[in-house]
Design a protein around this motif. Structure first.
Motif, PDB file in Angstrom:
ATOM      1  N   THR A  48      42.406  18.486  24.169  1.00 31.92           N
ATOM      2  CA  THR A  48      43.463  19.411  23.763  1.00 31.92           C
ATOM      3  C   THR A  48      43.040  20.853  23.982  1.00 31.92           C
ATOM      4  OG1 THR A  48      44.239  17.842  22.094  1.00 31.92           O
ATOM      5  CG2 THR A  48      44.908  20.140  21.836  1.00 31.92           C
ATOM      6  N   ASP A  49      41.792  21.172  23.611  1.00 34.34           N
ATOM      7  CA  ASP A  49      41.278  22.526  23.799  1.00 34.34           C
ATOM      8  C   ASP A  49      41.233  22.903  25.274  1.00 34.34           C
ATOM      9  OD1 ASP A  49      40.962  22.862  21.093  1.00 34.34           O
ATOM     10  OD2 ASP A  49      38.793  22.555  21.080  1.00 34.34           O
ATOM     11  N   ASP A  52      44.659  23.687  26.467  1.00 31.75           N
ATOM     12  CA  ASP A  52      45.085  24.932  25.832  1.00 31.75           C
ATOM     13  C   ASP A  52      44.510  26.145  26.564  1.00 31.75           C
ATOM     14  OD1 ASP A  52      46.216  26.656  23.982  1.00 31.75           O
ATOM     15  OD2 ASP A  52      44.591  26.439  22.541  1.00 31.75           O
TER      16      ASP A  52
END
Length: 294
Positions: A48-49, A52
């Motif tokens: 997810t990071d 992002d």
């Protein structure tokens, strides 16, 4: 970063990197802005990071260790990536060449697999009764398997039995070591994987609980109470990585920058811990140590 934002090792790593940038004329909040993401060793959060950060379309992404680097590269094959502490970047698929990276990533590897042999050699030197050793592995990290195989390649000639165990989480670590321990010939090798820092206090406390001679990959493990370490200066790697970020910000491509290995490996010994384990450190080993904690 695979650590937590308030982790003292994470802060020291970031401090070394930011200071390296400052010396090259880049001031965070001035002519450069740094966005941080902290995955705390969580594989899902790492993905997810990565997505992002890529969505922010930065000029360069700096990333620590194998899993985060692979995650970022899955999210982008165009944005420049500078990685640190990635073992075997070719085997991990991050680049197809150390000397001439062909993709969008370059950086700094902490060792060659053959250096993992030194873990067993040094541990046996400081604990000559060693006959069995538990070795940390992480099935998400190619480098962990390579280190294990290097250790296994020399263990029979030293009369040492190797028992690998996964380090998915703290509970797994505690269970694995509790099941491993038998007697005075046991030892522990904490390999150079992200868990060496994520669970560093746990490894040290369990080694003390079970009376295990243990070797670690970083000097900070020893200053925190570990017995002995062999590995690169991790903070120097972050300072050197600032130089690659600087060059990319000035127009260089990752393909222009070869993957670099450490320039020095450190040996540190904690004599307080050795005494608590009933170990007499050989004078020849003390003479070779870069740091001795008394």
């Amino acid at each position: 970063m695979p650590l937590a934002a308030d982790d003292p090792i994470a802060r020291a790593r970031v401090g070394a990197f930011v200071e390296g940038l400052r010396q090259l004329g880049w001031i965070d909040g001035g002519n450069v802005r740094i966005e941080y993401r902290w995955a705390v060793g969580d594989a899902e959060r790492t993905g997810t990071d990565a997505a992002d950060l890529v969505a922010l379309a930065p000029d360069v992404i700096m990333v620590t260790s194998s899993l985060p680097t692979v995650s970022v590269q899955r999210a982008t094959r165009t944005l420049p990536i500078v990685f640190v502490l990635v073992a075997d970047p070719v085997g991990a698929g991050v680049t197809d060449s150390m000397a001439r990276p062909s993709g969008n990533a370059t950086g700094f590897t902490p060792f060659e697999f053959t250096t993992a042999v030194k873990y067993l050699e040094l541990l046996r030197e400081i604990a000559p009764r060693l006959t069995r050793v538990a070795v940390t592995i992480d099935n998400n990290a190619v480098g962990a398997i390579g280190q294990l195989e290097a250790i296994r390649s020399v263990a029979p000639s030293m009369g040492v039995e190797v028992s690998p165990f996964d380090v998915r989480d703290a509970v797994q670590v505690e269970r694995a070591l509790a099941a491993f321990v038998r007697g005075s010939g046991d030892g522990l090798i904490v390999t150079a994987i992200a868990a060496a820092n994520i669970h560093r206090d746990l490894f040290i406390s369990l080694a003390q609980r079970y009376g295990l001679p243990a070797i670690y990959p970083y000097r900070t493990n020893v200053t925190a109470g570990g017995l002995i370490c062999y590995g690169p200066d991790q903070f120097d790697i972050y300072r050197r990585a600032a130089g690659y970020v600087d060059r990319i910000l000035k127009g260089a491509r990752p393909a222009d920058l070869p993957v670099q290995a450490p320039t020095k490996y450190e040996v540190a010994i904690n004599l307080i811990t050795a005494k608590s384990l009933g170990l007499a450190v050989p004078p020849t080993l003390l003479a070779r140590a870069d740091e001795v904690i008394e």
